[in-house]
Structures are given as structure tokens and as C-alpha cells.
Design an enzyme around this catalytic site. Structure first.
Site, short mmCIF file in Angstrom:
data_model
loop_
_atom_site.label_atom_id
_atom_site.label_comp_id
_atom_site.label_asym_id
_atom_site.label_seq_id
_atom_site.Cartn_x
_atom_site.Cartn_y
_atom_site.Cartn_z
N CYS A 106 -8.15 -1.70 3.24
CA CYS A 106 -8.80 -2.63 3.91
C CYS A 106 -9.87 -1.66 5.01
O CYS A 106 -9.44 -1.06 5.75
CB CYS A 106 -7.95 -3.38 4.84
SG CYS A 106 -8.83 -4.46 5.90
N HIS A 140 0.76 -1.19 0.05
CA HIS A 140 0.03 0.00 0.03
C HIS A 140 0.90 1.21 -0.03
O HIS A 140 1.94 1.11 0.30
CB HIS A 140 -0.93 0.07 1.11
CG HIS A 140 -2.07 -0.93 0.92
ND1 HIS A 140 -3.42 -0.42 0.59
CD2 HIS A 140 -2.52 -1.98 1.12
CE1 HIS A 140 -4.26 -1.27 0.43
NE2 HIS A 140 -3.55 -2.49 0.69
N1 COA Z 1 -19.28 -15.35 1.97
C1 COA Z 1 -20.57 -14.87 1.96
N2 COA Z 1 -21.21 -15.14 3.22
C2 COA Z 1 -20.43 -15.55 4.16
C3 COA Z 1 -19.26 -16.14 3.98
C4 COA Z 1 -18.47 -16.04 2.81
N3 COA Z 1 -17.20 -16.29 2.43
N4 COA Z 1 -18.54 -16.62 5.08
C5 COA Z 1 -19.66 -16.46 5.96
N5 COA Z 1 -20.76 -16.13 5.47
C6 COA Z 1 -21.97 -15.60 6.13
C7 COA Z 1 -22.64 -16.92 6.98
O1 COA Z 1 -23.57 -17.74 6.04
C8 COA Z 1 -23.48 -16.04 7.97
O2 COA Z 1 -24.67 -15.66 7.35
P1 COA Z 1 -26.02 -15.25 8.27
O3 COA Z 1 -25.91 -14.23 8.95
O4 COA Z 1 -26.87 -14.91 7.25
O5 COA Z 1 -26.41 -16.47 8.94
C9 COA Z 1 -22.42 -14.74 8.09
O6 COA Z 1 -21.92 -14.59 7.17
C10 COA Z 1 -21.79 -14.74 9.54
O7 COA Z 1 -20.96 -16.16 9.32
P2 COA Z 1 -19.92 -16.46 10.44
O8 COA Z 1 -19.06 -17.78 9.90
O9 COA Z 1 -20.35 -16.45 12.05
O10 COA Z 1 -18.83 -15.27 10.26
P3 COA Z 1 -18.25 -14.08 11.11
O11 COA Z 1 -19.46 -13.08 11.42
O12 COA Z 1 -17.48 -14.71 12.07
O13 COA Z 1 -17.55 -13.43 9.96
C11 COA Z 1 -16.03 -13.73 7.78
C12 COA Z 1 -16.44 -13.94 9.34
C13 COA Z 1 -15.04 -13.93 7.51
C14 COA Z 1 -17.19 -14.35 7.01
C15 COA Z 1 -16.36 -12.14 7.75
O14 COA Z 1 -15.61 -11.59 8.67
C16 COA Z 1 -15.74 -11.66 6.30
O15 COA Z 1 -16.20 -11.84 5.22
N6 COA Z 1 -14.59 -11.15 6.34
C17 COA Z 1 -14.04 -10.49 5.04
C18 COA Z 1 -13.18 -9.29 5.53
C19 COA Z 1 -12.59 -8.89 4.26
O16 COA Z 1 -12.91 -9.10 3.10
N7 COA Z 1 -11.70 -7.92 4.48
C20 COA Z 1 -10.81 -7.28 3.49
C21 COA Z 1 -10.13 -8.26 2.51
S1 COA Z 1 -8.54 -8.43 3.63
ZN ZN Z 2 -4.62 -4.46 0.60
#
Ligand code: COA
Ligand code: ZN
Length: 299
Positions: free
Chosen positions: A237, A206
Site C-alpha cells: 500500500c 503481506h
Molecule cells: N475514482 C476516481 N476518481 C475519484 C474517486 C474514485 N473512486 N473518488 C473521488 N475521485 C475524484 C473526484 O472526482 C475528485 O476529482 P477532481 O479533483 O478532478 O474534482 C477527486 O478524486 C477528489 O475527490 P474527493 O472525494 O475530495 O476525494 P479525496 O481527495 O478526499 O480522496 C479518495 C479520497 C478515496 C478518492 C482517494 O483517497 C483514493 O482514491 N484513495 C485510494 C487509496 C488506495 O487505493 N489505496 C490502496 C488500496 S488500500
Molecule cells: Zn495489501
């Protein structure tokens, strides 16, 4: 000197994920197609993450379907944070993903809501479930964390040892919040290359503190041949306070081409692509070449 550098465009994921106003699918596709037409050969086109975490990329399935149909042989890959995301990517036909885990325990929690142990167990699960899926592990905050500061080179190596022991073949060293400096990049890259000569390496830099291009060049001069960047320098991010744009692809390609590296990229086309992107997106563009008037620029 290794003369070939692979520029890996991650703007359609890192650049878009932070933007509040939704960009329609057609406009996202136009940006991606402009990148392809400019000679970019590797594109992270989206991420399969929770739409609650990143609403902007809720169209990942649709975009992937369209792109894979139209460009079946192109090197597209997506970011995934868990098995759920890997499954979605795999079932659509992708065979390459970036799996993100942070070196920083607190950033991993903020970003992915997992401990290191949970993230590594999930990674194991993905690799066992999809044996022909190429998984590059993005080690976020390698060069520093908004909550924990900088890590020693030993800490970086220890973490990569855990990944290597699991059979990970490619690692992407990420400066998630743009706090690296060229000396640090050289030191960490050299240490990682020495300790893991077989590991494929990338860097994800970055430009928050205007050191993106210097840090990327430091990585290349330390032997890295695959570098990530974003069109126009968009990026950041949402779960790392203070994070902003990446090294701009067109600036990086200009520098590398001018230095005699082979990137295969047409910089003028890329500048036009960045200018178009700016007309459709209200974002924080950190690229330089896109702001030069025509009569000032020979490149
Ligand atoms: N894609 C779409 N939906 C997803 C998913 C995915 N990869 N993983 C989990 N979900 C959904 C679940 O189905 C659940 O849905 P619901 O609330 O309708 O039941 C919900 O998300 C929560 O699931 P859970 O496993 O308890 O996840 P969490 O709340 O602990 O969150 C992540 C974890 C990883 C899913 C979430 O933090 C995330 O997507 N982070 C990405 C962050 C990101 O992209 N950062 C920038 C890039 S580095
Ligand atoms: Zn990045």
C-alpha cells in the site's frame, strides 16, 4: 479438515498499485489471463480509486470492460474506496467489490482521507444504493498499523460488530504492513469466527517480515477457507510506510497442494506466469519458487 481452499489473487490490484512505471493494458491482461490459465478462479483485477492517488490503475474501466466481455462468468472483483468507485464498478457490470476501511483511524485518513464515521456512512450508502452488489469489507491494518501499532482482539471485534450491524456479510482481515504473527492470526481469526459464525471471512496477508505463508496457514488452520495472495509476491500500500509484498500465490498454492488441500491450481503454470511478470515489471518480487532452477524443483 476442510480440504478446499479458495485462493483469491489480488496481484493485479495490490501488486500493481505501488509500481511507478505504468504497465500497459495488454501486459496487465496477459498477467490476468495467465492466472486464469493456471486455474486461479477469483481475481481482484483492479481498483476504482482516484487516479491521483493511484495513477497505475487509471485504466480500471478499460480493463474491466475487456475482461467482463471475454470472461462473463469469471469471478472478477475490484477494490473501491467510496460510492464514486462503487458506481463506476457497478455500471460496468461488476457485482462484487471490496470496500476498504482501516481499523486504524490514522491509516484510514492517510489512505482514504476519511474518518471512521465517514467511511461507514459511505459504506451504508453503497449498500443501500446497490442492493445486489456483494460488498466484502477489507478491514485494513487489522493486525497492526504503521502509525498506531497493534490493536487488541476486542478492538477488532468491536469494529466488526459495527459492520455486522450494518448488514455486512463478508469481511477480509488484512495485515496491510505484514506485522502479524501466526499466534496473533489464530487468536483473532478464532475470536472473529466465534463471535460472528455467519460472517464469511478472508485474510489478506503481506509477507514483509517473511511470515506471509506461516500467517496464511495459521488462518487456514483456524478455519478460514478463502485466502488472498499475489502472483510473485508483488504488493504493498503506497499509503502505509514500510508495506511490501504479499504472500506469493505460487508458493502458497505449492504448499497447500503438497499438504493435500484442493486449490485447483497448476503450480508450474503459475511459476511460469510469475517469471513472465518479472520480465515486464521492475518490482520487488518476494516469491521463492520463481527463483528455483529447474533441476532443483520437482513441483
Ligand atoms: N475514482 C476516481 N476518481 C475519484 C474517486 C474514485 N473512486 N473518488 C473521488 N475521485 C475524484 C473526484 O472526482 C475528485 O476529482 P477532481 O479533483 O478532478 O474534482 C477527486 O478524486 C477528489 O475527490 P474527493 O472525494 O475530495 O476525494 P479525496 O481527495 O478526499 O480522496 C479518495 C479520497 C478515496 C478518492 C482517494 O483517497 C483514493 O482514491 N484513495 C485510494 C487509496 C488506495 O487505493 N489505496 C490502496 C488500496 S488500500
Ligand atoms: Zn495489501
Amino acid at each position: 479438515m476442510n480440504n478446499k481452499v479458495q485462493i483469491v489473487e489480488v496481484g493485479p490490484r495490490d501488486g500493481f498499485q505501488n509500481l511507478k512505471e505504468y504497465i500497459p493494458v495488454e501486459q496487465k491482461l496477459k498477467v490476468i489471463e495467465d492466472l486464469i490459465a493456471s486455474g486461479v478462479k477469483h481475481i481482484q483485477h483492479t481498483s476504482f480509486v482516484s487516479p491521483k492517488a493511484i495513477p497505475q490503475l487509471k485504466d480500471s474501466k478499460e480493463i474491466t470492460e475487456i475482461l467482463l466481455k471475454k470472461y462473463p462468468d469469471f469471478d472478477f472483483f475490484a477494490l473501491v474506496p467510496n460510492l464514486y468507485g462503487a458506481k463506476a464498478a457497478y455500471e460496468l457490470g461488476l457485482r462484487k467489490v471490496s470496500y476498504v476501511v482501516s481499523l486504524s483511524v490514522s491509516h484510514n485518513k492517510a489512505n482514504i482521507n476519511r474518518t471512521h464515521e465517514e467511511s461507514l456512512a459511505e459504506l451504508q450508502n453503497i449498500m443501500e444504493t446497490y442492493k445486489d452488489l456483494h460488498v466484502c469489507v477489507d478491514v485494513a491494518t487489522t493486525f497492526g498499523c504503521p502509525f498506531e501499532g497493534k490493536f487488541s482482539t476486542e478492538t477488532v471485534l468491536e469494529f466488526i460488530h459495527k459492520l455486522a450491524a450494518m448488514g455486512v456479510k463478508e469481511v477480509n482481515l488484512c495485515d496491510t504492513i505484514g506485522v502479524a504473527n501466526p499466534r496473533q492470526v489464530r487468536e483473532i481469526v478464532a475470536a472473529v469466527k466465534k463471535e460472528f459464525p455467519e460472517m464469511e471471512l478472508q485474510v489478506h496477508i503481506h509477507d514483509t517480515r517473511n511470515m506471509g505463508i506461516a500467517n496464511t496457514l495459521a488462518a487456514i488452520e483456524a478455519g478460514i477457507t478463502k485466502v488472498q495472495s499475489t502472483l510473485g509476491g508483488l504488493g504493498g500500500c503506497p499509503f502505509a510506510p514500510g508495506a511490501s509484498g504479499n504472500t506469493a500465490t505460487e508458493d502458497l498454492a505449492y504448499m497447500l497442494n503438497d499438504m493435500g488441500y484442493e486449490t485447483g491450481i497448476d503450480v508450474n503454470k503459475l511459476i511460469e506466469a510469475a517469471k513472465y511478470e518479472k520480465t515486464i515489471i521492475d518490482g520487488n518480487f518476494s516469491g521463492h519458487l520463481m527463483n528455483i532452477q529447474k533441476n532443483q524443483c520437482n513441483g
